[in-house]
Write a protein that holds these residues in place. Structure first.
Motif, PDB file in Angstrom:
ATOM      1  N   PHE A 132       0.837  -1.192   0.000  1.00 57.60           N
ATOM      2  CA  PHE A 132       0.000   0.000   0.000  1.00 57.60           C
ATOM      3  C   PHE A 132       0.876   1.247   0.000  1.00 57.60           C
ATOM      4  CE2 PHE A 132      -2.701   3.004   2.614  1.00 57.60           C
ATOM      5  CZ  PHE A 132      -3.693   3.184   1.661  1.00 57.60           C
ATOM      6  N   PHE A 133       0.616   2.144  -0.973  1.00 58.33           N
ATOM      7  CA  PHE A 133       1.250   3.463  -0.948  1.00 58.33           C
ATOM      8  C   PHE A 133       0.172   4.459  -0.554  1.00 58.33           C
ATOM      9  CE2 PHE A 133       2.935   7.403  -2.952  1.00 58.33           C
ATOM     10  CZ  PHE A 133       4.061   7.510  -2.136  1.00 58.33           C
ATOM     11  N   PRO A 134       0.251   5.033   0.638  1.00 59.47           N
ATOM     12  CA  PRO A 134      -0.892   5.741   1.219  1.00 59.47           C
ATOM     13  C   PRO A 134      -1.149   7.145   0.709  1.00 59.47           C
ATOM     14  CG  PRO A 134       0.937   5.715   2.766  1.00 59.47           C
ATOM     15  CD  PRO A 134       1.349   4.853   1.607  1.00 59.47           C
ATOM     16  N   LEU A 135      -0.195   7.770   0.021  1.00 57.96           N
ATOM     17  CA  LEU A 135      -0.461   9.114  -0.495  1.00 57.96           C
ATOM     18  C   LEU A 135      -1.656   9.051  -1.442  1.00 57.96           C
ATOM     19  CD1 LEU A 135       0.406  12.102  -0.783  1.00 57.96           C
ATOM     20  CD2 LEU A 135       1.829  11.384  -2.724  1.00 57.96           C
ATOM     21  N   ASP A 136      -2.634   9.937  -1.243  1.00 61.42           N
ATOM     22  CA  ASP A 136      -3.816   9.910  -2.094  1.00 61.42           C
ATOM     23  C   ASP A 136      -4.376  11.313  -2.259  1.00 61.42           C
ATOM     24  OD1 ASP A 136      -5.731   8.514  -3.675  1.00 61.42           O
ATOM     25  OD2 ASP A 136      -7.189   8.813  -2.061  1.00 61.42           O
ATOM     26  N   LEU A 137      -4.592  11.705  -3.515  1.00 57.69           N
ATOM     27  CA  LEU A 137      -5.122  13.024  -3.854  1.00 57.69           C
ATOM     28  C   LEU A 137      -6.263  12.852  -4.848  1.00 57.69           C
ATOM     29  CD1 LEU A 137      -1.706  14.671  -4.800  1.00 57.69           C
ATOM     30  CD2 LEU A 137      -2.665  14.519  -2.516  1.00 57.69           C
ATOM     31  N   GLY A 154       0.061  16.624   0.475  1.00 55.88           N
ATOM     32  CA  GLY A 154      -0.511  16.004   1.673  1.00 55.88           C
ATOM     33  C   GLY A 154      -1.587  15.002   1.320  1.00 55.88           C
ATOM     34  N   GLY A 155      -2.759  15.498   0.978  1.00 56.84           N
ATOM     35  CA  GLY A 155      -3.830  14.612   0.560  1.00 56.84           C
ATOM     36  C   GLY A 155      -4.690  14.114   1.696  1.00 56.84           C
ATOM     37  N   ASN A 156      -5.331  12.964   1.448  1.00 59.60           N
ATOM     38  CA  ASN A 156      -6.436  12.519   2.282  1.00 59.60           C
ATOM     39  C   ASN A 156      -6.053  11.758   3.545  1.00 59.60           C
ATOM     40  OD1 ASN A 156      -8.089  13.551   0.242  1.00 59.60           O
ATOM     41  ND2 ASN A 156      -8.115  11.609  -0.863  1.00 59.60           N
ATOM     42  N   ARG A 157      -4.826  11.229   3.625  1.00 58.56           N
ATOM     43  CA  ARG A 157      -4.506  10.336   4.747  1.00 58.56           C
ATOM     44  C   ARG A 157      -3.319  10.817   5.583  1.00 58.56           C
ATOM     45  NH1 ARG A 157      -5.749   6.281   0.497  1.00 58.56           N
ATOM     46  NH2 ARG A 157      -7.879   5.572   0.908  1.00 58.56           N
ATOM     47  N   VAL A 158      -3.098  12.113   5.597  1.00 56.37           N
ATOM     48  CA  VAL A 158      -1.991  12.682   6.366  1.00 56.37           C
ATOM     49  C   VAL A 158      -2.136  12.380   7.847  1.00 56.37           C
ATOM     50  CG1 VAL A 158      -0.895  14.851   7.079  1.00 56.37           C
ATOM     51  CG2 VAL A 158      -1.487  14.474   4.674  1.00 56.37           C
ATOM     52  N   ASP A 166       7.274  12.221   4.364  1.00 52.47           N
ATOM     53  CA  ASP A 166       7.320  11.102   5.309  1.00 52.47           C
ATOM     54  C   ASP A 166       7.286   9.750   4.604  1.00 52.47           C
ATOM     55  OD1 ASP A 166       7.162  12.707   7.787  1.00 52.47           O
ATOM     56  OD2 ASP A 166       5.177  13.239   7.022  1.00 52.47           O
ATOM     57  N   LEU A 167       7.022   9.759   3.301  1.00 45.92           N
ATOM     58  CA  LEU A 167       6.876   8.523   2.536  1.00 45.92           C
ATOM     59  C   LEU A 167       8.030   8.314   1.558  1.00 45.92           C
ATOM     60  CD1 LEU A 167       3.085   8.982   1.696  1.00 45.92           C
ATOM     61  CD2 LEU A 167       4.071   7.693   3.602  1.00 45.92           C
ATOM     62  N   VAL A 168       9.047   9.171   1.622  1.00 48.49           N
ATOM     63  CA  VAL A 168      10.180   9.102   0.694  1.00 48.49           C
ATOM     64  C   VAL A 168      11.455   8.777   1.474  1.00 48.49           C
ATOM     65  CG1 VAL A 168      11.564  10.363  -1.006  1.00 48.49           C
ATOM     66  CG2 VAL A 168       9.098  10.772  -0.849  1.00 48.49           C
ATOM     67  N   LEU A 169      12.147   7.717   1.059  1.00 48.84           N
ATOM     68  CA  LEU A 169      13.410   7.326   1.692  1.00 48.84           C
ATOM     69  C   LEU A 169      14.620   7.876   0.950  1.00 48.84           C
ATOM     70  CD1 LEU A 169      12.667   3.589   2.570  1.00 48.84           C
ATOM     71  CD2 LEU A 169      12.696   5.541   4.129  1.00 48.84           C
ATOM     72  N   GLY A 170      14.525   7.989  -0.356  1.00 42.36           N
ATOM     73  CA  GLY A 170      15.662   8.458  -1.130  1.00 42.36           C
ATOM     74  C   GLY A 170      15.223   9.105  -2.424  1.00 42.36           C
ATOM     75  N   VAL A 214      12.867   6.639  -4.054  1.00 44.81           N
ATOM     76  CA  VAL A 214      12.586   5.396  -3.341  1.00 44.81           C
ATOM     77  C   VAL A 214      11.468   5.702  -2.359  1.00 44.81           C
ATOM     78  CG1 VAL A 214      13.462   3.589  -1.831  1.00 44.81           C
ATOM     79  CG2 VAL A 214      14.968   4.608  -3.551  1.00 44.81           C
ATOM     80  N   LEU A 215      10.331   5.046  -2.537  1.00 40.91           N
ATOM     81  CA  LEU A 215       9.157   5.301  -1.730  1.00 40.91           C
ATOM     82  C   LEU A 215       8.994   4.242  -0.657  1.00 40.91           C
ATOM     83  CD1 LEU A 215       6.696   6.114  -4.653  1.00 40.91           C
ATOM     84  CD2 LEU A 215       8.141   7.712  -3.359  1.00 40.91           C
ATOM     85  N   ARG A 216       8.487   4.663   0.472  1.00 40.04           N
ATOM     86  CA  ARG A 216       8.238   3.763   1.591  1.00 40.04           C
ATOM     87  C   ARG A 216       6.816   3.240   1.509  1.00 40.04           C
ATOM     88  NH1 ARG A 216       9.008   5.554   7.955  1.00 40.04           N
ATOM     89  NH2 ARG A 216       8.639   3.496   8.878  1.00 40.04           N
ATOM     90  N   LEU A 217       6.649   1.935   1.496  1.00 38.84           N
ATOM     91  CA  LEU A 217       5.335   1.307   1.392  1.00 38.84           C
ATOM     92  C   LEU A 217       4.852   0.812   2.750  1.00 38.84           C
ATOM     93  CD1 LEU A 217       5.928  -0.779  -1.863  1.00 38.84           C
ATOM     94  CD2 LEU A 217       5.064   1.559  -1.663  1.00 38.84           C
ATOM     95  N   SER A 218       3.583   0.497   2.818  1.00 36.77           N
ATOM     96  CA  SER A 218       2.963  -0.036   4.031  1.00 36.77           C
ATOM     97  C   SER A 218       2.230  -1.327   3.674  1.00 36.77           C
ATOM     98  CB  SER A 218       1.966   0.978   4.611  1.00 36.77           C
ATOM     99  OG  SER A 218       2.619   2.155   5.036  1.00 36.77           O
TER     100      SER A 218
END
Length: 469
Positions: A132-137, A154-158, A166-170, A214-218
């Protein structure tokens, strides 16, 4: 700026290296590259460049830096502040050809992507692997991850997952002089010196061009529960929010609030929209979403939470999603603002994205509504991510062309400053909010921003005139 002859030589060299698909010049430049969703008039850049690799971005920046040609990076062009609108006589640098998922690490729960990848493509790629990639617009199908990072969307799930940063590692970044910084870190814990990526996240393309990330997933949520609740006043909104935080804890993934004026426009005026619940004499509609792990456990928790709201008299009416389709219908009311530009709904309008203390959001809405009508002849509606203090304002003066942007901005941002808010919550400053940056940042902060800009972009070629002069 370089002279016209040198500019022609530069463009000829770039066109030769990029090929016909990578370079549009003069009258051949498609309209989409001339402005963004800010309603600013189309610009007249000398070229729109579409590199297909980091090496090509580097070559473009190296040439433009050496000859002082202004460059404006572009993603999905869904920004509202003019940040992606190119300069007359400058170059639009679109990353739309640099799109795709390069790697997905299920064990490390990371995804490496090109900056031009649409957000929705990333969401679906993660879901296909059970992640799951939680950023959502609302603009998920059009916006790109590079633009999301550039503005720190930001979007809907900040409220649960944080902002884009907060969702980017690199990141991989090309500096204004063409230098490539390959900072594609994949580790959550990495304290080896300065965290340089944070310089570029939220800098609106003024310090460097982000080309990869590089994105951080959940983990993919095991269940999603949603409800729409109608409340009698803003005190009830705050009470419901406090109850949701206490009873749902970290499972609370969204807390969206729509004032009655917005609800009317969304559910009555937008073609095809259906109101899942009736506002009646209520003041606000609240969309509450919870993402849990197990429906049998967390679904029961959500039901208990809703029962408590009813028992305590905190809500007047409501609807509970019984299916994914119901949840989508609930969110459609919240995303309906994307349809407001339709002349059958509102037509030309002015959009504001502000951050406010949660306790003062209703005060702001009442003051702004009255002042916009009295001082600028503007009608206005209000909605937003109240759980994280982000309010959106849509204002319009019926029949006016152009819309009274300057007057409306003066009114809205003056009240924002008075209630100790910020003039930008998630769309950046761009060019439209430049005059109001001092309302949210002190002189010493702005001076440091200028010094960082001068250090990384001494020739001032990368997205000049944005954020500050």
């Amino acid at each position: 700026m370089t002279d016209q002859g040198a500019t022609i030589d530069i463009l000829a060299a770039l066109q030769n290296s990029l090929g016909p698909a990578g370079c549009f010049r003069g009258d051949d430049i498609p309209e989409r590259f001339r402005t963004d969703w800010s309603f600013l008039p189309p610009a007249k850049p000398i070229a729109a460049l579409r590199p297909a690799s980091t090496a090509e971005v580097s070559a473009i920046m190296r040439h433009c830096h050496a000859h002082r040609v202004p460059v404006t990076p572009q993603g999905g062009l869904t920004g509202l502040c003019g940040g992606a609108r190119p300069l007359d006589g400058g170059v639009a640098l679109s990353l739309e050809r640099m799109s795709g998922i390069e790697a997905l690490d299920r064990d490390g729960m990371t995804m490496t992507v090109l900056a031009g990848t649409p957000l929705e493509v990333i969401q679906k790629a993660a879901a296909a692997e059970g992640l799951f990639f939680p950023l959502d617009l609302g603009a998920r199908g059009s916006c790109t991850i590079g633009g999301n990072m550039s503005t720190n969307a930001g979007g809907n799930r900040v409220i649960r997952y944080g902002m884009t940063r907060d969702l980017v590692l690199g990141v991989e970044v090309v500096l204004p002089d063409g230098t490539v910084l390959p900072m594609l870190n994949k580790m959550i814990k990495n304290n080896a010196g300065y965290d340089l990526k944070q310089l570029f996240l939220g800098s609106e393309g003024t310090l460097g061009v982000i080309t990869r990330a590089v994105l951080r997933l959940s983990p993919q949520p095991g269940c999603t529960n949603a409800a729409l609740c109608i409340v009698r006043d803003y005190d009830a909104v705050l009470a419901v929010l406090a109850t949701a935080r206490r009873r749902l804890g970290p499972l609370l993934s969204a807390f969206e609030v729509m004032w009655a004026d917005y609800w009317y426009q969304a559910t009555t005026c937008v073609p095809g929209m259906r109101a899942p619940v009736t506002m009646g004499d209520g003041s606000h509609a609240i969309l509450i979403e919870m993402q849990g792990l197990d429906e049998s456990i967390d679904g029961a928790r959500f039901e208990s939470f809703l029962e408590f709201l009813m028992e305590e008299g905190l809500v007047q009416d409501g609807a509970v999603a019984q299916s994914l389709a119901d949840t989508a219908d609930f969110w459609a009311t919240r995303d309906a603002a994307a349809e407001f530009a339709n002349p059958a709904v509102i037509g030309p309008h002015i959009s504001f994205d502000v951050g406010l203390p949660v306790s003062r959001m209703d005060e702001f809405a009442h003051r702004a509504k009255a002042a916009l009508l009295a001082e600028a002849g503007c009608q206005s509606v209000y909605y937003g991510h109240v759980g994280d203090g982000n309010l959106h304002v849509v204002a319009w003066c019926p029949g006016a062309s152009p819309q009274p942007l300057a007057d409306a901005s003066r009114i809205v941002y003056g009240i924002v400053s008075d209630v100790e808010g910020t003039v930008s919550a998630e769309h950046g400053i761009g060019s439209l909010k430049k005059p109001y940056l001092p309302l949210s940042r002190g002189a010493a902060e702005i001076d440091l921003m200028r010094r960082l800009k001068a250090a990384l972009d001494p020739n001032g070629v990368l997205n000049p005139t944005k954020i500050f002069d």
